[in-house]
Scaffold this motif. Structure first.
Motif, PDB file in Angstrom:
ATOM      1  N   LEU A  31       0.817  -1.214   0.000  1.00  0.00           N
ATOM      2  CA  LEU A  31       0.000   0.000   0.000  1.00  0.00           C
ATOM      3  C   LEU A  31       0.854   1.269   0.000  1.00  0.00           C
ATOM      4  O   LEU A  31       0.315   2.371   0.129  1.00  0.00           O
ATOM      5  CB  LEU A  31      -0.909   0.003   1.233  1.00  0.00           C
ATOM      6  N   THR A  32       2.160   1.097  -0.153  1.00  0.00           N
ATOM      7  CA  THR A  32       3.092   2.222   0.006  1.00  0.00           C
ATOM      8  C   THR A  32       3.771   2.576  -1.306  1.00  0.00           C
ATOM      9  O   THR A  32       4.353   1.698  -1.952  1.00  0.00           O
ATOM     10  CB  THR A  32       4.162   1.869   1.056  1.00  0.00           C
ATOM     11  N   CYS A  95      16.382   5.836  -1.232  1.00  0.00           N
ATOM     12  CA  CYS A  95      14.962   5.559  -1.443  1.00  0.00           C
ATOM     13  C   CYS A  95      14.132   6.145  -0.306  1.00  0.00           C
ATOM     14  O   CYS A  95      14.630   6.345   0.812  1.00  0.00           O
ATOM     15  CB  CYS A  95      14.699   4.066  -1.618  1.00  0.00           C
ATOM     16  N   SER A  96      12.869   6.406  -0.625  1.00  0.00           N
ATOM     17  CA  SER A  96      11.979   7.067   0.312  1.00  0.00           C
ATOM     18  C   SER A  96      10.588   6.475   0.209  1.00  0.00           C
ATOM     19  O   SER A  96      10.058   6.317  -0.895  1.00  0.00           O
ATOM     20  CB  SER A  96      11.922   8.565   0.000  1.00  0.00           C
ATOM     21  N   ALA A  97       9.995   6.137   1.350  1.00  0.00           N
ATOM     22  CA  ALA A  97       8.631   5.648   1.387  1.00  0.00           C
ATOM     23  C   ALA A  97       7.681   6.809   1.592  1.00  0.00           C
ATOM     24  O   ALA A  97       7.934   7.695   2.427  1.00  0.00           O
ATOM     25  CB  ALA A  97       8.470   4.630   2.517  1.00  0.00           C
ATOM     26  N   ASP A  98       6.591   6.812   0.837  1.00  0.00           N
ATOM     27  CA  ASP A  98       5.579   7.851   0.995  1.00  0.00           C
ATOM     28  C   ASP A  98       4.916   7.739   2.366  1.00  0.00           C
ATOM     29  O   ASP A  98       4.887   6.645   2.958  1.00  0.00           O
ATOM     30  CB  ASP A  98       4.504   7.695  -0.080  1.00  0.00           C
ATOM     31  N   PRO A  99       4.337   8.833   2.869  1.00  0.00           N
ATOM     32  CA  PRO A  99       3.552   8.735   4.106  1.00  0.00           C
ATOM     33  C   PRO A  99       2.451   7.693   3.949  1.00  0.00           C
ATOM     34  O   PRO A  99       1.756   7.641   2.921  1.00  0.00           O
ATOM     35  CB  PRO A  99       2.984  10.142   4.263  1.00  0.00           C
ATOM     36  N   SER A 100       2.298   6.852   4.947  1.00  0.00           N
ATOM     37  CA  SER A 100       1.332   5.756   4.899  1.00  0.00           C
ATOM     38  C   SER A 100       1.030   5.340   6.323  1.00  0.00           C
ATOM     39  O   SER A 100       1.576   5.897   7.282  1.00  0.00           O
ATOM     40  CB  SER A 100       1.934   4.576   4.119  1.00  0.00           C
ATOM     41  N   GLN A 101       0.174   4.321   6.456  1.00  0.00           N
ATOM     42  CA  GLN A 101      -0.121   3.809   7.801  1.00  0.00           C
ATOM     43  C   GLN A 101       1.153   3.277   8.445  1.00  0.00           C
ATOM     44  O   GLN A 101       1.376   3.449   9.638  1.00  0.00           O
ATOM     45  CB  GLN A 101      -1.193   2.731   7.715  1.00  0.00           C
ATOM     46  N   ARG A 105       4.904   9.638   8.665  1.00  0.00           N
ATOM     47  CA  ARG A 105       5.616  10.816   8.183  1.00  0.00           C
ATOM     48  C   ARG A 105       6.577  10.467   7.063  1.00  0.00           C
ATOM     49  O   ARG A 105       7.488  11.235   6.766  1.00  0.00           O
ATOM     50  CB  ARG A 105       6.367  11.466   9.347  1.00  0.00           C
ATOM     51  N   GLY A 106       6.361   9.308   6.428  1.00  0.00           N
ATOM     52  CA  GLY A 106       7.283   8.859   5.404  1.00  0.00           C
ATOM     53  C   GLY A 106       8.557   8.332   6.039  1.00  0.00           C
ATOM     54  O   GLY A 106       8.719   8.354   7.257  1.00  0.00           O
ATOM     55  N   ALA A 107       9.485   7.858   5.217  1.00  0.00           N
ATOM     56  CA  ALA A 107      10.746   7.332   5.746  1.00  0.00           C
ATOM     57  C   ALA A 107      11.804   7.376   4.650  1.00  0.00           C
ATOM     58  O   ALA A 107      11.478   7.318   3.455  1.00  0.00           O
ATOM     59  CB  ALA A 107      10.572   5.901   6.251  1.00  0.00           C
ATOM     60  N   TRP A 108      13.057   7.479   5.082  1.00  0.00           N
ATOM     61  CA  TRP A 108      14.186   7.549   4.151  1.00  0.00           C
ATOM     62  C   TRP A 108      15.210   6.481   4.514  1.00  0.00           C
ATOM     63  O   TRP A 108      15.390   6.133   5.673  1.00  0.00           O
ATOM     64  CB  TRP A 108      14.868   8.917   4.249  1.00  0.00           C
ATOM     65  N   GLY A 109      15.890   5.992   3.478  1.00  0.00           N
ATOM     66  CA  GLY A 109      17.013   5.100   3.703  1.00  0.00           C
ATOM     67  C   GLY A 109      18.301   5.892   3.872  1.00  0.00           C
ATOM     68  O   GLY A 109      18.296   7.127   3.847  1.00  0.00           O
TER      69      GLY A 109
END
Length: 118
Positions: A31-32, A95-101, A105-109
């Motif tokens: 879902l991300t 890489c970066s994850a979009d804000p999601s459940q 607040r999102g996340a970065w590697g």
């Protein structure tokens, strides 16, 4: 465990290829949306590519036609195929994850270094 872990960077000759991987921890990966960014020495971070949870893709003009982003939800992994590399592609790729459940607040590697020599 870090939420996003990149791998696959290296030192390559101009014209060669690399495949980067970004493994995202935890559930809900399917879902991300996930994006790739890069930062060259002394320059600001710039967008490279993005893939949505549904598989829609978007690319920066500078990499369109040379880079391909894809995802494998069974492996919680997003890939970035880099073809026809040139010296201007030298950077740390993050890489970066979009804000999601999973990541409100999102996340970065931490990033993986790609260096291209002529």
């Amino acid at each position: 465990q870090a939420p996003l872990v990149e791998s696959g960077g290296g030192l390559v000759k101009s014209g060669e290829s690399l495949t980067l991987s970004c493994v995202v921890s935890g559930s809900g990966f399917d879902l991300t949306g996930v994006g790739w960014y890069r930062q060259a020495a002394g320059k600001p971070r710039e967008f490279v590519a993005h893939i949505s949870s549904g598989g829609s893709t978007d690319y920066a003009d500078s990499v369109k036609g040379r880079f391909t982003i894809s995802r494998d939800d069974a492996k919680n992994t997003v890939y970035l195929q880099l073809n026809s590399l040139n010296s201007e592609d030298t950077a740390v790729y993050i890489c970066s994850a979009d804000p999601s459940q999973r990541f409100p607040r999102g996340a970065w590697g931490q990033g993986t270094q790609v260096s291209v020599f002529s």
